[in-house]
Design a protein around this motif. Structure first.
Motif, PDB file in Angstrom:
ATOM      1  N   ALA A   1       0.844  -1.212   0.000  1.00  0.00           N
ATOM      2  CA  ALA A   1       0.000   0.000   0.000  1.00  0.00           C
ATOM      3  C   ALA A   1       0.867   1.246   0.000  1.00  0.00           C
ATOM      4  O   ALA A   1       0.571   2.245  -0.701  1.00  0.00           O
ATOM      5  CB  ALA A   1      -0.930  -0.016   1.197  1.00  0.00           C
ATOM      6  N   ASP A   2       1.960   1.279   0.722  1.00  0.00           N
ATOM      7  CA  ASP A   2       2.859   2.431   0.743  1.00  0.00           C
ATOM      8  C   ASP A   2       3.507   2.630  -0.631  1.00  0.00           C
ATOM      9  O   ASP A   2       3.673   3.777  -1.116  1.00  0.00           O
ATOM     10  CB  ASP A   2       3.944   2.234   1.804  1.00  0.00           C
ATOM     11  CG  ASP A   2       3.379   2.317   3.217  1.00  0.00           C
ATOM     12  OD1 ASP A   2       2.265   2.841   3.365  1.00  0.00           O
ATOM     13  OD2 ASP A   2       4.054   1.804   4.169  1.00  0.00           O
ATOM     14  N   GLN A   3       3.917   1.501  -1.223  1.00  0.00           N
ATOM     15  CA  GLN A   3       4.530   1.626  -2.546  1.00  0.00           C
ATOM     16  C   GLN A   3       3.527   2.143  -3.586  1.00  0.00           C
ATOM     17  O   GLN A   3       3.879   2.977  -4.448  1.00  0.00           O
ATOM     18  CB  GLN A   3       5.102   0.266  -2.982  1.00  0.00           C
ATOM     19  CG  GLN A   3       6.297  -0.182  -2.160  1.00  0.00           C
ATOM     20  CD  GLN A   3       6.784  -1.570  -2.571  1.00  0.00           C
ATOM     21  OE1 GLN A   3       6.157  -2.210  -3.404  1.00  0.00           O
ATOM     22  NE2 GLN A   3       7.913  -1.973  -1.976  1.00  0.00           N
ATOM     23  N   ILE A   4       2.298   1.650  -3.500  1.00  0.00           N
ATOM     24  CA  ILE A   4       1.288   2.131  -4.453  1.00  0.00           C
ATOM     25  C   ILE A   4       0.998   3.616  -4.228  1.00  0.00           C
ATOM     26  O   ILE A   4       0.787   4.392  -5.172  1.00  0.00           O
ATOM     27  CB  ILE A   4       0.003   1.285  -4.334  1.00  0.00           C
ATOM     28  CG1 ILE A   4       0.269  -0.145  -4.824  1.00  0.00           C
ATOM     29  CG2 ILE A   4      -1.149   1.899  -5.112  1.00  0.00           C
ATOM     30  CD1 ILE A   4      -0.898  -1.092  -4.614  1.00  0.00           C
ATOM     31  N   ALA A   5       1.001   4.026  -2.936  1.00  0.00           N
ATOM     32  CA  ALA A   5       0.724   5.442  -2.644  1.00  0.00           C
ATOM     33  C   ALA A   5       1.801   6.341  -3.220  1.00  0.00           C
ATOM     34  O   ALA A   5       1.541   7.500  -3.581  1.00  0.00           O
ATOM     35  CB  ALA A   5       0.606   5.634  -1.132  1.00  0.00           C
ATOM     36  N   ARG A   6       3.053   5.840  -3.370  1.00  0.00           N
ATOM     37  CA  ARG A   6       4.129   6.672  -3.901  1.00  0.00           C
ATOM     38  C   ARG A   6       4.269   6.555  -5.419  1.00  0.00           C
ATOM     39  O   ARG A   6       5.081   7.266  -6.015  1.00  0.00           O
ATOM     40  CB  ARG A   6       5.459   6.268  -3.235  1.00  0.00           C
ATOM     41  CG  ARG A   6       5.508   6.655  -1.741  1.00  0.00           C
ATOM     42  CD  ARG A   6       6.936   6.558  -1.231  1.00  0.00           C
ATOM     43  NE  ARG A   6       7.424   5.176  -1.266  1.00  0.00           N
ATOM     44  CZ  ARG A   6       7.321   4.326  -0.242  1.00  0.00           C
ATOM     45  NH1 ARG A   6       6.714   4.720   0.866  1.00  0.00           N
ATOM     46  NH2 ARG A   6       7.788   3.105  -0.347  1.00  0.00           N
ATOM     47  N   LEU A   7       3.569   5.631  -6.031  1.00  0.00           N
ATOM     48  CA  LEU A   7       3.682   5.499  -7.492  1.00  0.00           C
ATOM     49  C   LEU A   7       2.965   6.669  -8.197  1.00  0.00           C
ATOM     50  O   LEU A   7       1.960   7.195  -7.691  1.00  0.00           O
ATOM     51  CB  LEU A   7       3.041   4.182  -7.937  1.00  0.00           C
ATOM     52  CG  LEU A   7       3.853   2.882  -7.765  1.00  0.00           C
ATOM     53  CD1 LEU A   7       3.020   1.700  -8.204  1.00  0.00           C
ATOM     54  CD2 LEU A   7       5.161   2.961  -8.560  1.00  0.00           C
ATOM     55  N   PRO A   8       3.490   7.018  -9.353  1.00  0.00           N
ATOM     56  CA  PRO A   8       2.732   7.991 -10.162  1.00  0.00           C
ATOM     57  C   PRO A   8       1.455   7.353 -10.665  1.00  0.00           C
ATOM     58  O   PRO A   8       1.328   6.123 -10.661  1.00  0.00           O
ATOM     59  CB  PRO A   8       3.716   8.308 -11.294  1.00  0.00           C
ATOM     60  CG  PRO A   8       4.640   7.143 -11.382  1.00  0.00           C
ATOM     61  CD  PRO A   8       4.760   6.609 -10.010  1.00  0.00           C
ATOM     62  N   ASN A   9       0.607   8.100 -11.139  1.00  0.00           N
ATOM     63  CA  ASN A   9      -0.681   7.606 -11.580  1.00  0.00           C
ATOM     64  C   ASN A   9      -0.540   7.007 -12.969  1.00  0.00           C
ATOM     65  O   ASN A   9      -1.018   7.559 -13.960  1.00  0.00           O
ATOM     66  CB  ASN A   9      -1.725   8.732 -11.558  1.00  0.00           C
ATOM     67  CG  ASN A   9      -3.145   8.168 -11.730  1.00  0.00           C
ATOM     68  OD1 ASN A   9      -3.343   6.956 -11.659  1.00  0.00           O
ATOM     69  ND2 ASN A   9      -4.099   9.071 -11.939  1.00  0.00           N
ATOM     70  N   GLU A  10       0.125   5.827 -13.010  1.00  0.00           N
ATOM     71  CA  GLU A  10       0.331   5.122 -14.279  1.00  0.00           C
ATOM     72  C   GLU A  10      -0.132   3.689 -14.083  1.00  0.00           C
ATOM     73  O   GLU A  10       0.305   3.001 -13.140  1.00  0.00           O
ATOM     74  CB  GLU A  10       1.811   5.129 -14.686  1.00  0.00           C
ATOM     75  CG  GLU A  10       2.321   6.540 -15.030  1.00  0.00           C
ATOM     76  CD  GLU A  10       3.777   6.520 -15.469  1.00  0.00           C
ATOM     77  OE1 GLU A  10       4.339   5.374 -15.502  1.00  0.00           O
ATOM     78  OE2 GLU A  10       4.328   7.573 -15.746  1.00  0.00           O
TER      79      GLU A  10
END
Length: 520
Positions: free
Chosen positions: A52-61
């Motif tokens: 969840a933390d990694q997804i929160a830091r990903l750009p919206n791609e």
């Protein structure tokens, strides 16, 4: 069949060991399952939170999101699926997912409910993949991205291989239990043989030796444990038994000595009493015989007196008649016949008196062999007439005795006449004379008169010395012959005995003491 002590102890210890190990394995496997489950839940939660933390830091791609989900699913071997949810209005929808075929379809209501319950969010729960099927951990972690709609990560992972681990753990525990049982068996066997069986075997061997009579069979004490104390107690008890046995043996020997002394004394007293009884019986018998003889003598004397007076008168009248008749030859013959019968009656009465009264003749020095030879000459015609063969063994040497010739001849003639009466069909009469040493009293001559007649039964032989007892026909015997003969022998210092058996003849043994001086 009774089990040995170490076998029973081993079985009990093994049963206790197996029970303890079984309970331990059961409790530890339950605790292991719980710990493995807790650890897996923690890993599942950590993985979901990290994702969840990694997804929160990903750009919206979308492409980067899909790659991240694929990497996240492949990083966990038990992962079944990963979904990323975003809120659209009041509901949630899946924006990206990497799932297996057996994962249940998305459940927006469950995601919304989980996010609305802070105590349930971020906590993995176990849910079946299918009704009645395999269980899996399910967790929903919210995604917090500034400036974006609210989202969540749904992560599902199968239970780890905890059952396999527990099964291997149980198998290992089983082998461990078997190893413990084997170790306990061997240890118990060695321990019992060394510390129990050997001392007991020594104690049993000592007991067997004691049973066979060896009271010195003590046990060597090699330890101070319970068996050592038992052996010490056995040795102490054996010592007491040995002391008691020695005391009993001493008392037994003392008792045997006293019994032997009392028995010897009693035997001596019994022998003395028996001798006194025999002497008393002999004296009583002699007194009885003497009373009978005295009665017979008194009767004979009275008879002789009563008969003698009439006989004298008759004899005087016979003589007067003989003088008056003169030359009457026929009458003279009749008077002579009467006188002869009167003389015959006088001889009969005189003979009766001679049988019952003691002879007062003096004893003189005689040769026993000469007395016997003279008696043989007298009875030889009677023996030849009855076809009886006389066998003698008296030797050629002089046999000096002191006695009365006529009285001794009366004895021998009486014995020979009895032998002739016992052999009506003929036979053999044996007379044997031997000399016996009698110790301090000098020598004595033994005369045995034996016949081959019919013999006598025991009841008759026991009564031959009773006055007036006879087995001869009425009128041919008075029953006083042997009585008078024995009385004459006793007057000469000797004794007379009778040995007889039916069908084997009779032997009368006479003993006469030897004289010191030799006859002329």
């Amino acid at each position: 069949m009774a089990l040995k002590l170490h076998t029973r102890t081993t079985l009990l210890a093994s049963a206790i060991t197996i029970a303890v190990l079984g309970a331990f394995v059961w409790l530890s496997s339950r605790e292991l399952e719980r710990l493995l489950g807790e650890e897996q839940r923690a890993r599942v939660k950590l993985h979901a939170v990290t994702l969840a933390d990694q997804i929160a830091r990903l750009p919206n791609e979308q492409t980067a999101l899909n790659r991240l989900l694929a990497l996240s699913k492949n990083a966990r071997p038990g992962a079944i699926g990963v979904r990323v949810w975003e809120r659209a209005g009041k509901s949630y929808g899946v924006t990206a997912a990497v799932v297996d075929d057996d994962l249940p379809p998305p459940d927006p209501e469950a995601i919304a409910k989980s996010l609305r319950t802070p105590s349930v969010a971020n906590l993995p729960t176990s849910r079946p993949l299918k009704p009645g099927g395999e269980e899996a951990y399910w967790v929903c972690v919210p995604i917090k991205r500034p400036g974006r709609p609210e989202g969540a990560v749904e992560y599902v992972e199968r239970f780890d291989a905890a059952p396999d681990v527990v099964a291997r753990y149980r198998t290992l525990a089983l082998w461990l239990a078997l190893g413990c049982v084997a170790t306990i068996t061997l240890s118990m066997n060695w321990l019992f043989r060394r510390t129990v069986y050997r001392p007991i075997e020594r104690l049993l061997n000592a007991m067997h030796r004691v049973q066979s009579g060896d009271l010195s069979a003590t046990v060597d004490i090699r330890a101070t444990d319970e068996l050592g104390r038992l052996a010490a107690g056995y040795n102490q008890m054996l010592g007491q038994v040995q002391a008691m046995t020695d005391e009993r043996e001493r008392q037994r020997q003392l008792l045997e000595e006293r019994i032997a002394e009392a028995t010897a004394e009693l035997s001596e007293r019994n022998a003395q009493l028996a001798q006194l009884n025999r002497e008393l019986w002999e004296l009583t018998r002699r007194l009885t015989d003497m009373e009978r003889l005295a009665a017979a003598g008194q009767t004979a004397a009275q008879l002789a007196h009563e008969v003698g007076t009439p006989l004298n008168l008759i004899s005087g009248h016979v003589q007067l008649l003989s003088a008056d008749l003169g030359d009457n030859a026929k009458a003279q013959n009749r008077l002579e016949t009467i006188a002869a019968q009167i003389e015959r009656i006088e001889r009969i009465v005189r003979a009766m008196l001679d049988r019952t009264r003691a002879d007062v003749s003096e004893h003189e020095l005689l040769d026993l062999s000469a007395v016997l030879r003279r008696t043989f000459d007298v009875v030889q015609p009677a023996l030849d007439a009855r076809n009886i063969h006389l066998v003698t063994n008296i030797g050629n040497t002089a046999l000096p005795i002191r006695g009365a010739m006529d009285r001794l001849q009366q004895v021998f003639i009486n014995l020979f006449n009895n032998a002739v009466d016992a052999m009506p069909q003929g036979g053999q009469l044996m007379v044997d004379v031997t000399c016996w040493e009698t110790g301090g009293s000098g020598e004595q001559f033994v005369i045995e008169v034996s016949d081959t007649g019919t013999g006598m039964p025991e009841d008759v032989r026991a009564r031959v010395f009773e006055p007036f007892f006879t087995t001869k026909p009425r009128g041919s015997g008075t029953g006083l012959g042997l009585v008078v003969a024995r009385q004459i022998i006793r007057e000469h210092g000797g004794e007379m005995t009778v040995v007889s058996q039916p069908g084997r003849g009779t032997t009368i043994r006479l003993t006469l003491p030897s004289a010191v001086e030799q006859p002329a």
